[in-house]
Motif scaffolding. Structure first.
Motif, mmCIF file in Angstrom:
data_model
loop_
_atom_site.group_PDB
_atom_site.id
_atom_site.type_symbol
_atom_site.label_atom_id
_atom_site.label_comp_id
_atom_site.label_asym_id
_atom_site.label_seq_id
_atom_site.Cartn_x
_atom_site.Cartn_y
_atom_site.Cartn_z
ATOM 1 N N ASP A 44 0.991 -1.090 0.009
ATOM 2 C CA ASP A 44 -0.060 -0.100 -0.029
ATOM 3 C C ASP A 44 0.693 1.157 -0.220
ATOM 4 N N GLN A 47 -0.982 4.366 1.870
ATOM 5 C CA GLN A 47 -1.239 4.557 3.285
ATOM 6 C C GLN A 47 0.036 4.139 3.954
ATOM 7 N N THR A 49 1.079 1.886 6.047
ATOM 8 C CA THR A 49 0.906 1.688 7.420
ATOM 9 C C THR A 49 1.927 0.707 7.889
#
Length: 262
Positions: A44, A47, A49
Motif C-alpha cells: 500500500d 497509506q 501503515t
C-alpha cells in the motif's frame, strides 16, 4: 527454514479497519523474535501503515540503541508486476518468512500477491458488514446463502497457485477485535463463519482484541513482543500479549530453529 524455502504470509482484505497492518507487523516481529530471518513488504504505497510502523521502529532502535528484533522491509512504490517480482526476489534471498501487507481495496498487485501466498490471512471484525466480503447470509435466518466475490477471488488464486507449482494456499480467516462479552450477533457471525468455512475451505482463528495499547505503540514502532520497553506491564498488556501468543500458535506456521519468544 528447514527446506531452504521462504514461507510467504500474505495479509489481505479489501475492507479497511480490520487491524490488518497491525496484525501483519506483530506477526513479522514475533517471527523475528524467534530468531527467524524475516522480510516484510508493504504493497500500500499510499497509506504505508506497515512501512511507517517499521520506519518508527527503526528510529526507536537508533535513538535508544536497543537490540530489538527487526525485519528487513520495503514499500512497493512502483505498482507493476515486474517491480513486485523484483522486490520479492530481493527480500526472499535468505529469508525464512516474507510477510506481505496488501491495501484495503481491490488491487491487481494484491491479487498477484495472493497467488504467491503459502499462508493467506484475512482479518475481519465480528460484523456481518465484514462478513459480507466473503459470504452472504439470509436476512432472517442468518444462514449462509452463497460465497461472496472475495471467496471466489481466493478460489481463483488457489487454482492459479496449484497450476503454477502444485502448492496449496492455507487460507486463514482471523477474527480480530472479538468482544469479551458473548453477544447474539457474535454467535451468529461465528455460526455463519463455520458454515462458510466448510463450503470454501478456510480455517478460523482468534486474532487481536480491540485495545488502546495497539494504537499507542505505533509512534515508536513497538509491539507486544517488546514488553521490556513498557516498564511495568498492566493487565491489559498481559492479556494482549497472551492474545498474540495464541494467534501465533493458531497460525501454525512452519517452525523455525529457535522457540517462540518467552
Amino acid at each position: 527454514m528447514a527446506n531452504g524455502r521462504t514461507h510467504t504470509i500474505v495479509f489481505a482484505n479489501e475492507k479497511g479497519g480490520t487491524g490488518k497492518s497491525t496484525t501483519a507487523v506483530h506477526v513479522a516481529i514475533a517471527l523475528a523474535a524467534r530468531g527467524a530471518r524475516v522480510a516484510a513488504l508493504d504493497l500500500d504505497h499510499r497509506q504505508r501503515t506497515l512501512g511507517r510502523y517499521l520506519d518508527n521502529r527503526a528510529a526507536t532502535i537508533r535513538a535508544t540503541d536497543r537490540d530489538l528484533p527487526m525485519p528487513e522491509y520495503e514499500t512497493l512504490s512502483d505498482q507493476t508486476v515486474e517491480a513486485f517480482d523484483a522486490a520479492v526476489d530481493r527480500l526472499t534471498g535468505d529469508a525464512d518468512y516474507l510477510v506481505i501487507d496488501t491495501p484495503g481495496r481491490d488491487d491487481p498487485i494484491a491479487r498477484e500477491a495472493a497467488t504467491r501466498a503459502d499462508t493467506l490471512v484475512t482479518p475481519m471484525n465480528d460484523s456481518f458488514v465484514d462478513f459480507d466480503l466473503i459470504g452472504q447470509v439470509h436476512p432472517d435466518t442468518f444462514k449462509v446463502t452463497r460465497p461472496s466475490f472475495y471467496s471466489e477471488l481466493i478460489w481463483d488464486a488457489r487454482k492459479a497457485r496449484a497450476k503454477a507449482d502444485g502448492a496449496t494456499i492455507d487460507w486463514v480467516v482471523l477474527r480480530n477485535r472479538l468482544q469479551h462479552i458473548e453477544a447474539r450477533n457474535m454467535r451468529r457471525v461465528s455460526d455463519a463463519l463455520d458454515q462458510l468455512a466448510k463450503r470454501v475451505g478456510f480455517r478460523i482463528i482468534p486474532g487481536l482484541g480491540e485495545r488502546v495499547i495497539y494504537r499507542e505503540l505505533f509512534p515508536k514502532g513497538l509491539t507486544m513482543i517488546d514488553s521490556r520497553e513498557f516498564g511495568e506491564m498492566g493487565l491489559s498488556h498481559v492479556a494482549a500479549r497472551q492474545e498474540l501468543r495464541e494467534m501465533m500458535a493458531a497460525l501454525a506456521l512452519p517452525e523455525p530453529v529457535l522457540p517462540l519468544f518467552a
